[in-house]
Write a protein that holds these residues in place. Structure first.
Motif, short mmCIF file in Angstrom:
data_model
loop_
_atom_site.label_atom_id
_atom_site.label_comp_id
_atom_site.label_asym_id
_atom_site.label_seq_id
_atom_site.Cartn_x
_atom_site.Cartn_y
_atom_site.Cartn_z
N PHE A 111 35.91 37.41 4.57
CA PHE A 111 35.60 38.26 3.43
C PHE A 111 35.03 37.46 2.28
CE2 PHE A 111 39.56 37.27 1.25
CZ PHE A 111 40.46 37.05 2.27
N PRO A 134 44.04 33.24 3.51
CA PRO A 134 42.59 33.04 3.43
C PRO A 134 42.26 31.58 3.18
CG PRO A 134 43.26 34.95 2.14
CD PRO A 134 44.51 34.24 2.53
N GLN A 167 40.07 34.24 7.25
CA GLN A 167 41.51 34.43 7.40
C GLN A 167 41.84 34.60 8.87
OE1 GLN A 167 43.28 37.79 5.34
NE2 GLN A 167 45.31 36.86 5.42
N TYR A 207 35.61 33.51 2.42
CA TYR A 207 36.89 33.07 2.94
C TYR A 207 37.01 33.47 4.41
CZ TYR A 207 38.67 32.28 -1.81
OH TYR A 207 38.86 31.82 -3.08
N ILE A 241 32.08 33.56 -3.13
CA ILE A 241 32.83 32.73 -2.19
C ILE A 241 33.00 33.46 -0.87
CG2 ILE A 241 34.85 31.23 -1.97
CD1 ILE A 241 35.69 32.18 -4.76
N PHE A 276 39.22 28.89 2.14
CA PHE A 276 37.90 28.74 1.52
C PHE A 276 36.91 28.14 2.52
CE2 PHE A 276 34.81 27.82 -1.65
CZ PHE A 276 34.33 26.56 -1.40
#
Lengths: 114, 112
Positions: free
Chosen positions: B89, B44, B38, B36, B34, B46
């Protein structure tokens, strides 16, 4: 908007105190996760609950505890607070318990220990 | 290794450029990945995910590439905009493990 609600947004307290952070998961999600994020560390997993039961534990200190209630909201309790506990605390939720699905995060509680 | 905050790896790009953010994962058993995003003061968010039976997946302006041979994941953002400025990340997980493992992130700065 992720659908995950965390309260309070900010918390300022002193060393030795105890605080409770609250999380309401996204509607329909049964699993709740707690994370700690500080400047010198990444997102550190603390604990996971699934449908009211503790499912996994990470780097959670003994001074910290959590629970998930029948309505699926969760609380993270931090006691005997130390300066190093100052951090962002995030709650995330997902539909089920496995690690192969997206987690949806709240906007966090910023905890400052004076 | 990477760190959040002051020591976070940084990628600076001009508005309109394409951005590529890279991530190395560690567990050969991971079968789900995944990305993310932020933003400052937020949790965070998705962006996109990919399972190990795929090597590429596209979303709106984003593409994730997975190279299982070298355990590498990348996020490509097309026509990067100032609103894309954030920390990105990756996370790896599997059905056999309850908890995904999060990378420490890359700070993307988009200059107008």
């Amino acid at each position: 908007d992720s659908g995950v609600t965390q309260t309070p947004k900010h918390l300022i307290t002193a060393t030795g105190q105890r605080v409770t952070l609250r999380c309401s998961p996204r509607s329909g999600d049964l699993s709740v996760y707690w994370y700690q994020q500080s400047l010198d560390q990444g997102l550190q997993f603390l604990i996971q609950y699934y449908n009211g039961e503790e499912r996994a534990k990470g780097n959670i200190l003994e001074r910290f505890s959590a629970q998930q209630f029948p309505d699926l909201h969760s609380e993270l309790n931090l006691s005997s607070l130390e300066l190093g506990d100052s951090a962002l605390y995030f709650c995330a939720s997902s539909v089920s318990a496995g690690g192969n699905q997206p987690q949806h995060f709240g906007d966090g509680t910023r905890l400052s220990i004076l | 290794g990477e760190s959040v905050g002051l020591h976070l790896p940084t990628l600076s790009v001009q508005e309109g450029d394409n951005s590529i953010i890279n991530c190395a994962y560690s567990n050969s058993a991971s079968d789900y990945f995944i990305w993310y995003k932020q933003e400052s003061g937020k949790g965070p968010q998705f962006i996109i995910d990919i399972r190990s039976n795929m090597d590429k997946r596209q979303g709106q302006r984003v593409t994730v590439l997975l190279n299982k041979t070298v355990k590498h994941l990348s996020l490509q953002i097309a026509a990067t905009q100032p609103g894309d400025s954030a920390v990105y990340f990756c996370a790896e997980g599997s059905g056999g493990s309850y908890i995904p493992t999060f990378g420490r992130g890359t700070s993307l700065i988009v200059h107008p």
